[in-house]
Design a protein around this motif. Structure first.
Motif, short mmCIF file in Angstrom:
data_model
loop_
_atom_site.label_atom_id
_atom_site.label_comp_id
_atom_site.label_asym_id
_atom_site.label_seq_id
_atom_site.Cartn_x
_atom_site.Cartn_y
_atom_site.Cartn_z
N ALA A 1 0.83 -1.21 0.00
CA ALA A 1 0.00 0.00 0.00
C ALA A 1 0.86 1.26 0.00
O ALA A 1 0.55 2.24 -0.68
CB ALA A 1 -0.92 -0.01 1.21
N ALA A 2 1.98 1.22 0.74
CA ALA A 2 2.88 2.38 0.77
C ALA A 2 3.57 2.58 -0.58
O ALA A 2 3.68 3.70 -1.07
CB ALA A 2 3.92 2.19 1.87
N LEU A 3 4.01 1.47 -1.19
CA LEU A 3 4.69 1.58 -2.48
C LEU A 3 3.74 2.06 -3.57
O LEU A 3 4.14 2.81 -4.47
CB LEU A 3 5.29 0.22 -2.86
N LEU A 4 2.49 1.63 -3.49
CA LEU A 4 1.50 1.98 -4.52
C LEU A 4 0.64 3.17 -4.12
O LEU A 4 -0.43 3.37 -4.71
CB LEU A 4 0.61 0.77 -4.80
N ALA A 5 1.08 3.94 -3.14
CA ALA A 5 0.29 5.08 -2.65
C ALA A 5 -0.13 6.04 -3.75
O ALA A 5 -1.30 6.46 -3.80
CB ALA A 5 1.05 5.82 -1.56
N PRO A 6 0.76 6.42 -4.70
CA PRO A 6 0.31 7.34 -5.75
C PRO A 6 -0.80 6.76 -6.63
O PRO A 6 -1.59 7.52 -7.20
CB PRO A 6 1.59 7.58 -6.57
N VAL A 7 -0.87 5.43 -6.73
CA VAL A 7 -1.89 4.79 -7.55
C VAL A 7 -3.18 4.58 -6.75
O VAL A 7 -4.29 4.78 -7.27
CB VAL A 7 -1.37 3.44 -8.09
N LEU A 8 -3.04 4.18 -5.50
CA LEU A 8 -4.21 3.86 -4.68
C LEU A 8 -4.92 5.09 -4.12
O LEU A 8 -6.12 5.04 -3.86
CB LEU A 8 -3.79 2.95 -3.52
N ALA A 9 -4.20 6.18 -3.92
CA ALA A 9 -4.80 7.37 -3.33
C ALA A 9 -5.85 7.95 -4.28
O ALA A 9 -5.58 8.18 -5.45
CB ALA A 9 -3.72 8.41 -3.04
N PRO A 10 -7.07 8.17 -3.78
CA PRO A 10 -8.13 8.69 -4.67
C PRO A 10 -7.89 10.11 -5.16
O PRO A 10 -8.30 10.45 -6.27
CB PRO A 10 -9.38 8.60 -3.79
N VAL A 11 -7.25 10.94 -4.35
CA VAL A 11 -6.94 12.33 -4.74
C VAL A 11 -5.52 12.65 -4.26
O VAL A 11 -4.97 11.95 -3.40
CB VAL A 11 -7.95 13.33 -4.12
N PRO A 12 -4.89 13.70 -4.78
CA PRO A 12 -3.58 14.11 -4.27
C PRO A 12 -3.66 14.39 -2.77
O PRO A 12 -4.65 14.96 -2.29
CB PRO A 12 -3.27 15.38 -5.07
N PRO A 13 -2.63 14.02 -2.00
CA PRO A 13 -2.72 14.10 -0.53
C PRO A 13 -2.81 15.52 0.01
O PRO A 13 -3.29 15.70 1.13
CB PRO A 13 -1.43 13.41 -0.07
N ASN A 14 -2.35 16.52 -0.75
CA ASN A 14 -2.35 17.89 -0.24
C ASN A 14 -3.47 18.73 -0.83
O ASN A 14 -3.54 19.94 -0.59
CB ASN A 14 -1.01 18.56 -0.53
N GLU A 15 -4.36 18.10 -1.58
CA GLU A 15 -5.45 18.83 -2.22
C GLU A 15 -6.65 18.93 -1.28
O GLU A 15 -7.11 17.94 -0.72
CB GLU A 15 -5.86 18.13 -3.52
N MET A 16 -7.16 20.16 -1.10
CA MET A 16 -8.30 20.40 -0.21
C MET A 16 -9.59 20.22 -1.01
O MET A 16 -9.95 21.08 -1.82
CB MET A 16 -8.22 21.79 0.42
N VAL A 17 -10.28 19.12 -0.77
CA VAL A 17 -11.43 18.76 -1.61
C VAL A 17 -12.72 18.63 -0.82
O VAL A 17 -13.80 18.55 -1.42
CB VAL A 17 -11.14 17.44 -2.36
N TYR A 18 -12.66 18.58 0.52
CA TYR A 18 -13.85 18.37 1.33
C TYR A 18 -13.93 19.45 2.41
O TYR A 18 -12.94 20.16 2.68
CB TYR A 18 -13.83 16.99 2.00
N PRO A 19 -15.09 19.58 3.06
CA PRO A 19 -15.16 20.46 4.23
C PRO A 19 -14.26 19.94 5.35
O PRO A 19 -13.95 18.75 5.42
CB PRO A 19 -16.64 20.38 4.63
N ALA A 20 -13.83 20.83 6.23
CA ALA A 20 -12.95 20.43 7.34
C ALA A 20 -13.62 19.39 8.22
O ALA A 20 -14.81 19.52 8.56
CB ALA A 20 -12.59 21.66 8.17
N TYR A 21 -12.86 18.35 8.54
CA TYR A 21 -13.33 17.26 9.39
C TYR A 21 -14.62 16.61 8.85
O TYR A 21 -15.50 16.22 9.62
CB TYR A 21 -13.55 17.74 10.83
N ALA A 22 -14.71 16.51 7.54
CA ALA A 22 -15.88 15.86 6.94
C ALA A 22 -15.93 14.40 7.39
O ALA A 22 -14.91 13.73 7.50
CB ALA A 22 -15.81 15.95 5.42
N ALA A 23 -17.13 13.94 7.66
CA ALA A 23 -17.31 12.56 8.11
C ALA A 23 -17.07 11.59 6.96
O ALA A 23 -17.22 11.96 5.79
CB ALA A 23 -18.71 12.38 8.68
N PRO A 24 -16.68 10.36 7.27
CA PRO A 24 -16.53 9.36 6.22
C PRO A 24 -17.83 9.17 5.44
O PRO A 24 -18.91 9.19 6.01
CB PRO A 24 -16.17 8.09 6.99
N GLY A 25 -17.70 9.05 4.14
CA GLY A 25 -18.87 8.90 3.29
C GLY A 25 -18.45 8.59 1.88
O GLY A 25 -17.29 8.24 1.62
#
Length: 252
Positions: A4-28
């Motif tokens: 999972a660590a080696l394939l992180a760029p492939v498995l991650a749904p979005v870039p890790p530093n991109e702000m895409v949700y409201p703060a502390y958004a619940a899992p969904g």
């Protein structure tokens, strides 16, 4: 976890530093693990954080083993002033709390992945030296090592062909413990703010970043903390199995 660590760029749904949700958004549907305080996807952050943690852990532990074991075997073979000098140097290193020494070194040299790896490797090498030095001393007195000396073999041959192979079970056990302690050490440094620097973060940094999420009723800090615990338990289990496997003797 390593995959999972080696394939992180492939498995991650979005870039890790991109702000895409409201703060502390619940899992969904938008985020399996929800979001952190800046609206970044926690699953992406955990995958990339695991990558940083494991790269530093494996690099530092391997380098520490190479330093400590090489010096321990050399001390067992050469003895005399070399053994005394190396032993006293490691005594001094072990007498200073490692977390404090790491804080001083990183404050002077600055924080980077290179300085983290080398600082942790030097600090951990003292443990490898203390564990393997008595074993190396016993093995260096064996007849086959004396025969190798008499036929003119050099230090390198005795290090890697005569003594090192007979230390494998002990080294496997120590390597497993070293991986666990290195994981906890880099996580502690990052939790204190002197590990991987923002916007990147390892698992310890993610716990620190999301500590306030607990007051908002979110479990996000528990995910990277659970990854740290799971990795330490897993690597020790694998090391124990390898030790028992290599220690088996065929029945006569």
């Amino acid at each position: 976890m390593v995959l999972a660590a080696l394939l992180a760029p492939v498995l991650a749904p979005v870039p890790p530093n991109e702000m895409v949700y409201p703060a502390y958004a619940a899992p969904g549907p938008g985020g399996v693990l929800g979001a952190d305080g800046l609206g970044r996807d926690m699953l992406s952050r955990v995958l990339h954080g695991m990558r940083y943690t494991l790269i530093i852990t494996f690099a530092a532990t391997t380098l520490a083993g190479a330093i400590g074991v090489s010096l321990a075997i050399a001390s067992g073979l050469l003895k005399g002033w070399f053994d005394i000098l190396v032993g006293r140097a490691f005594d001094i290193l072990m007498s200073i709390p490692h977390i404090i020494l790491a804080l001083i070194v990183l404050a002077i040299l600055g924080v980077s992945m290179t300085t983290l790896v080398f600082t942790m490797a030097v600090l951990q090498s003292s443990t490898y030296y203390r564990v393997t030095r008595p074993i190396a001393g016993d093995l260096s007195a064996m007849d086959y090592v004396e025969v190798a000396r008499l036929r003119g073999e050099r230090l390198g041959w005795n290090l890697f062909r005569e003594i090192f192979p007979n230390m494998v079970p002990s080294l496997l056990a120590q390597y497993g413990l070293g991986l666990s302690s290195a994981t906890l050490f880099i996580s502690s440094l990052s939790f204190l703010g002197i590990g991987i620097q923002p916007p990147a973060a390892d698992l310890g940094g993610l716990v620190r970043e999301n500590a306030l999420a607990l007051s908002a009723g979110r479990f996000t800090p528990l995910v990277p903390a659970a990854c740290i615990a799971l990795f330490c338990l897993s690597v020790n289990g694998i090391a124990d199995w390898l030790v028992s496997h290599f220690s088996e003797r065929p029945e006569s």
